[in-house]
Design a protein around this motif. Sequence first.
Motif, short mmCIF file in Angstrom:
data_model
loop_
_atom_site.label_atom_id
_atom_site.label_comp_id
_atom_site.label_asym_id
_atom_site.label_seq_id
_atom_site.Cartn_x
_atom_site.Cartn_y
_atom_site.Cartn_z
N LYS A 133 0.82 -1.20 0.00
CA LYS A 133 0.00 0.00 0.00
C LYS A 133 0.86 1.26 0.00
N PHE A 134 1.96 1.21 0.74
CA PHE A 134 2.85 2.37 0.78
C PHE A 134 3.50 2.60 -0.58
N SER A 135 3.93 1.53 -1.22
CA SER A 135 4.53 1.65 -2.55
C SER A 135 3.56 2.28 -3.53
N LYS A 136 2.31 1.83 -3.51
CA LYS A 136 1.29 2.37 -4.40
C LYS A 136 1.00 3.82 -4.08
N LEU A 137 0.98 4.17 -2.79
CA LEU A 137 0.73 5.54 -2.37
C LEU A 137 1.80 6.48 -2.88
N MET A 138 3.07 6.10 -2.74
CA MET A 138 4.17 6.96 -3.15
C MET A 138 4.26 7.08 -4.67
N GLN A 139 4.05 5.99 -5.37
CA GLN A 139 4.12 6.04 -6.82
C GLN A 139 2.98 6.85 -7.41
N GLY A 140 1.88 6.99 -6.68
CA GLY A 140 0.79 7.82 -7.15
C GLY A 140 1.06 9.31 -6.99
N GLU A 141 1.99 9.67 -6.12
CA GLU A 141 2.30 11.08 -5.86
C GLU A 141 3.60 11.53 -6.52
N PHE A 142 4.61 10.66 -6.53
CA PHE A 142 5.92 11.01 -7.06
C PHE A 142 6.35 10.00 -8.13
#
Length: 331
Positions: free
Chosen positions: A103-112
């Motif tokens: 979930k964290f990987s998906k969250l970060m890739q969605g922003e940066f």
Amino acid sequence: MDVKSAFLNGIIQEEVYVKQPPGFENFSRPNDVYRLKKALYGLKQAPRAWYDRLSSFLLQNGFTRGKVDTTLFVFEKGQDCLLVQIYVDDIIFGATNESLCKKFSKLMQGEFEMSMMGELNFFLGLQIKQCQEGIYISQSKYTNELLKKFGIEEGRTVSTPMATNVKIDKDEKGKSVDESKYRGMIGSLLYLTASRPDILHAVCLCARFQSNPKESHMSSVKRIFRYLKGTIQYDLFYPKNEKLSLKGYSDSDYAGNIDDWKSTSGSCQFLGDCPVSWFSKKQNCVSLSTAEAKYISAAFCCTQPLWMKQTLTDYKCSFENVPIFVIIYPL
């Protein structure tokens, strides 16, 4: 996890103007300048702007910032937690539940714009090997590069980084050697001490003579390299499920420096049975007795466990008592 062009994501609050960059000139208005909305590489504000952008994003998504280490962010969900450690544009993260990592990987890739590096196996020059028993940390690749760089691939090896019966002094009558090469060797070895506490004392002792190195000093440095040649495979091992207990060990010599008769303090801190911090340093004043030298060394040793005790509270680890062991030799 690596952030691509990290500093370009930072939003600056100050008014900053730059001249028109090559290839983007407005020929009808050649004297105009651009006002920046986001940071550029080379700006003094760029690192701070990037950190502000990243920390604000994480805090908005339920993370809490470490009270001591402000580059640490923690996300808790029930009994599980996710730890995120930031080093400029490199991000290390781990969780007690694999779903939190995804979930964290998906969250970060969605922003940066990011590149996923997979399981951690190399960071800041440290080789990291994870297995069922625990984690191994080494710098064997870096050590091989040093041996090749300074031409010490051939020749015999030695069993210790420094002879115990040798006292190194300024050797003012000795023959001088190339200062830049000597300093380069010392600087390389100091970086290697991040995973090799066994060479720390010898390296720090040789580092005292960088301003005017002699052949005797160079010989001592080459001995350290010969020792490394025979111990390239040495690494630090941190076993899994280790019972955590913070403790420190302290020792010192008495008037060991024959140039100014100052003593040298040495210290190592352990988390469980694993070394996590170590240092060797010449004391600032001349001790008048062995007891005074030991006392000064113990005082130095106390500062690191106190800092570590506070830092570990961010990882939900608390220690009421931290024992300090001072090595006393019998009369």
